[in-house]
Design an enzyme around this catalytic site. Structure first.
Site, PDB file in Angstrom:
ATOM      1  N   TYR A  64     -38.991  40.384  77.622  1.00 27.48           N
ATOM      2  CA  TYR A  64     -40.041  40.294  78.646  1.00 27.48           C
ATOM      3  C   TYR A  64     -41.419  39.977  78.066  1.00 27.48           C
ATOM      4  O   TYR A  64     -42.366  39.828  78.805  1.00 27.48           O
ATOM      5  CB  TYR A  64     -40.104  41.579  79.493  1.00 27.48           C
ATOM      6  CG  TYR A  64     -40.143  42.881  78.700  1.00 27.48           C
ATOM      7  CD1 TYR A  64     -41.304  43.299  78.075  1.00 27.48           C
ATOM      8  CD2 TYR A  64     -39.017  43.682  78.598  1.00 27.48           C
ATOM      9  CE1 TYR A  64     -41.330  44.481  77.354  1.00 27.48           C
ATOM     10  CE2 TYR A  64     -39.036  44.860  77.888  1.00 27.48           C
ATOM     11  CZ  TYR A  64     -40.196  45.265  77.257  1.00 27.48           C
ATOM     12  OH  TYR A  64     -40.211  46.422  76.545  1.00 27.48           O
ATOM     13  N   LYS A  65     -41.510  39.863  76.727  1.00 32.28           N
ATOM     14  CA  LYS A  65     -42.794  39.510  76.114  1.00 32.28           C
ATOM     15  C   LYS A  65     -42.875  37.983  76.009  1.00 32.28           C
ATOM     16  O   LYS A  65     -43.032  37.328  77.024  1.00 32.28           O
ATOM     17  CB  LYS A  65     -42.922  40.229  74.774  1.00 32.28           C
ATOM     18  CG  LYS A  65     -43.049  41.745  74.967  1.00 32.28           C
ATOM     19  CD  LYS A  65     -43.015  42.547  73.690  1.00 32.28           C
ATOM     20  CE  LYS A  65     -43.210  44.034  74.010  1.00 32.28           C
ATOM     21  NZ  LYS A  65     -42.612  44.917  72.997  1.00 32.28           N
ATOM     22  N   ARG A  88     -56.340  43.442  72.093  1.00 30.68           N
ATOM     23  CA  ARG A  88     -55.277  42.556  71.649  1.00 30.68           C
ATOM     24  C   ARG A  88     -55.277  41.317  72.528  1.00 30.68           C
ATOM     25  O   ARG A  88     -55.207  41.422  73.750  1.00 30.68           O
ATOM     26  CB  ARG A  88     -53.950  43.310  71.761  1.00 30.68           C
ATOM     27  CG  ARG A  88     -52.916  42.902  70.752  1.00 30.68           C
ATOM     28  CD  ARG A  88     -51.715  43.814  70.801  1.00 30.68           C
ATOM     29  NE  ARG A  88     -51.069  43.818  72.100  1.00 30.68           N
ATOM     30  CZ  ARG A  88     -49.830  44.267  72.308  1.00 30.68           C
ATOM     31  NH1 ARG A  88     -49.123  44.747  71.308  1.00 30.68           N
ATOM     32  NH2 ARG A  88     -49.301  44.264  73.521  1.00 30.68           N
ATOM     33  N   ASP A 130     -36.841  44.814  64.216  1.00 34.01           N
ATOM     34  CA  ASP A 130     -37.219  44.801  65.627  1.00 34.01           C
ATOM     35  C   ASP A 130     -38.080  43.562  65.811  1.00 34.01           C
ATOM     36  O   ASP A 130     -39.226  43.511  65.346  1.00 34.01           O
ATOM     37  CB  ASP A 130     -37.994  46.068  65.982  1.00 34.01           C
ATOM     38  CG  ASP A 130     -38.383  46.101  67.458  1.00 34.01           C
ATOM     39  OD1 ASP A 130     -38.491  45.021  68.068  1.00 34.01           O
ATOM     40  OD2 ASP A 130     -38.602  47.212  67.981  1.00 34.01           O
ATOM     41  N   PHE A 155     -43.821  50.574  66.382  1.00 34.07           N
ATOM     42  CA  PHE A 155     -43.948  51.007  67.774  1.00 34.07           C
ATOM     43  C   PHE A 155     -43.300  52.397  67.924  1.00 34.07           C
ATOM     44  O   PHE A 155     -42.201  52.624  67.415  1.00 34.07           O
ATOM     45  CB  PHE A 155     -43.199  49.973  68.624  1.00 34.07           C
ATOM     46  CG  PHE A 155     -43.472  50.019  70.083  1.00 34.07           C
ATOM     47  CD1 PHE A 155     -44.674  49.577  70.597  1.00 34.07           C
ATOM     48  CD2 PHE A 155     -42.501  50.478  70.959  1.00 34.07           C
ATOM     49  CE1 PHE A 155     -44.913  49.584  71.969  1.00 34.07           C
ATOM     50  CE2 PHE A 155     -42.725  50.499  72.326  1.00 34.07           C
ATOM     51  CZ  PHE A 155     -43.945  50.049  72.826  1.00 34.07           C
TER      52      PHE A 155
HETATM   53  C1  LIG Z   1     -42.039  46.183  73.377  1.00 36.47           C
HETATM   54  C2  LIG Z   1     -41.398  46.884  72.256  1.00 36.47           C
HETATM   55  C3  LIG Z   1     -40.376  47.809  72.481  1.00 36.47           C
HETATM   56  C4  LIG Z   1     -39.962  48.126  73.899  1.00 36.47           C
HETATM   57  O1  LIG Z   1     -38.808  48.846  73.989  1.00 36.47           O
HETATM   58  P1  LIG Z   1     -38.084  48.949  75.420  1.00 36.47           P
HETATM   59  O2  LIG Z   1     -36.828  49.636  75.113  1.00 36.47           O
HETATM   60  O3  LIG Z   1     -37.938  47.568  75.949  1.00 36.47           O
HETATM   61  O4  LIG Z   1     -38.987  49.731  76.301  1.00 36.47           O
HETATM   62  C5  LIG Z   1     -39.787  48.403  71.382  1.00 36.47           C
HETATM   63  N1  LIG Z   1     -40.205  48.133  70.123  1.00 36.47           N
HETATM   64  C6  LIG Z   1     -41.212  47.253  69.881  1.00 36.47           C
HETATM   65  C7  LIG Z   1     -41.666  46.978  68.477  1.00 36.47           C
HETATM   66  C8  LIG Z   1     -41.840  46.627  70.940  1.00 36.47           C
HETATM   67  O5  LIG Z   1     -42.842  45.772  70.714  1.00 36.47           O
END
Ligand SMILES: *Cc1c(COP(=O)(O)O)cnc(C)c1O
Length: 429
Positions: free
Chosen positions: A236-237, A389, A211, A130
């Protein structure tokens, strides 16, 4: 992969036999919608609503005394939520704390464990992670006075979808100071072999972190046993804690004596915090990596959500999640949607042990097919350049909904419904 039949009756049978079906009623489902985006933002449950309301009621009735309230004292709430979440990731109770946001937690943990020295100056990551993680890694390298061009090595994907663990292991060498990888790739849904990678990193004395944003709440972990040094994830996921919900971090016990890179008073020993001494005395557990006053209103929904996970059991949720994604993929194949004129392609590993909780359906018109799905009341996620997705949630998605989604993929092409839309993404995809 189990054999599924393509008719609607079979979907109804699968729902009837589903031992987790009762949890659906605990969620606020969107009327007339099929929600396949719970891996971006999970839906609100009544349980999460209740725990948030409980906190508001405390604030209303107690004011500042809420910090030390007899029941549910705010002062130790981040550690308490961490204790509740620890079993979901296979951690010891004090190895997890609920705090800050995903990217902030990355910063303090990578800052802590990345100690370039001599030849060992590089961070090993991957090119499919990400973007926020990559931005953060580059800035961490700069903070150490080094050049990200030379010191960030991104393991390449051979096909743009997946990573090969052997490629990553080959890239671990005596210049590697730290490894940071995703547990599940956000686009393809590939689940990396966290255990094997941690073992190889450990053998070479390289700290490794994951992560776990796309795996926590979707599948079981054994972070402690695998020897994962640190991890962080958003809630939040799959955890359904609401937009901007407070994130989590994990630190393996053997590192509890480390000093946090981004120290703040909330990481102090709780019994000393209000001494207001200028000498930082770190709390013993993962709580020591907290920075400032916790965002309790954003953390409270997680409590209710965690109770649902305790009740349903992560092993059972994983089993249903795999069934849902297997069913989805087998429908795509059985209905011949991978052939002309449909030309969809499954961009997610078929092997259950290599798959997270979502399925990437690839198509050159993915952006406009996503719009056509939305017009039909189906909420997918579009990820550029070509991925629709789809995340069926074990807690609230039915087999019938999966069946309806796959039939819609078929009918959209049959009827040319996607052709009304430009093949570009919305601001928030
Ligand atoms: C959703 C997600 C994030 C989100 O980061 P925030 O700091 O909550 O905005 C980061 N890394 C990955 C791999 C994600 O899927």
């Amino acid at each position: 992969m189990p054999l599924f039949s393509v008719d609607r009756e079979h979907a109804l049978e699968l729902d009837q036999r589903d031992p987790l079906a009762r949890f659906r009623r605990r969620f606020y489902l969107l009327p007339e919608k099929i929600y396949m985006d719970g891996n971006s933002l999970g839906l609100l449950s009544r349980d999460a609503e209740d725990s948030l309301m409980k906190l508001l009621t405390q604030w209303k009735g107690l004011g500042i005394d809420g910090w030390m309230a007899e029941e549910n004292p705010w002062f130790s709430y981040p550690e308490e939520l961490g204790r509740m979440q620890a079993p979901l990731v296979g951690a010891e109770p004090d190895e997890v704390v609920v705090t800050a946001s995903t990217t902030v937690n990355l910063h303090t943990l990578v800052g802590t464990f990345y100690r370039p020295e001599g030849r060992r100056t590089r961070i090993l990551g991957d090119e499919l992670n990400f973007p926020s993680d990559i931005y953060a890694l580059k800035s961490q390298i700069r903070l150490k006075g080094l050049d990200p061009e030379e010191n960030l090595l991104l393991a390449k994907s051979r096909d743009g979808r997946f990573l090969w663990e052997e490629d990553i292991i080959k890239a671990m060498d005596d210049t590697t100071a730290l490894i940071l990888l995703p547990s599940v790739l956000y686009r393809s849904g590939q689940l990396l072999d966290m255990e094997g990678l941690s073992r190889e990193a450990g053998r070479r004395n390289i700290p490794i972190g994951f992560d776990c944003s796309h795996s926590v709440g979707a599948l079981p972990h054994r972070l402690h046993e695998w020897g994962v040094d640190f991890a962080f994830w958003c809630n939040y996921k799959y955890m359904n804690s609401g937009p901007g919900g407070t994130a989590s971090l994990y630190v393996h016990k053997k590192h509890f004596s480390q000093e946090p890179a981004l120290a703040g008073w909330w990481g102090c020993r709780k019994d000393r915090q209000f001494d207001m001494s200028l000498r930082f005395e770190k709390a013993a557990g993962a709580g020591g990596w907290q920075i400032g006053t916790p965002q309790l209103l954003s953390a409270a929904p997680l409590e209710g959500s965690l109770r649902i996970f305790q009740e349903a059991g992560i092993e059972r949720l994983r089993e249903k999640s795999l069934n849902l994604t297997s069913y989805l993929m087998s429908l795509v194949q059985e209905l011949k949607l991978t052939e002309p004129p449909y030309n969809y392609r499954l961009g997610t590993p078929m092997e259950e042990s290599r798959r997270g909780g979502h399925v990437a359906v690839e198509h050159r018109d993915a952006a406009r097919i996503s719009r056509a799905l939305k017009a039909r009341g189906i909420i997918p996620d579009f990820r550029p350049p070509n991925v629709v997705r789809l995340a069926p949630m074990a807690l609230y998605t039915t087999y019938l909904e999966v069946w309806q989604v796959v039939r819609s993929l078929q009918e959209i092409i049959d009827k040319g419904e996607h052709q009304k839309y430009a093949n570009v993404r919305d601001t928030i995809a």
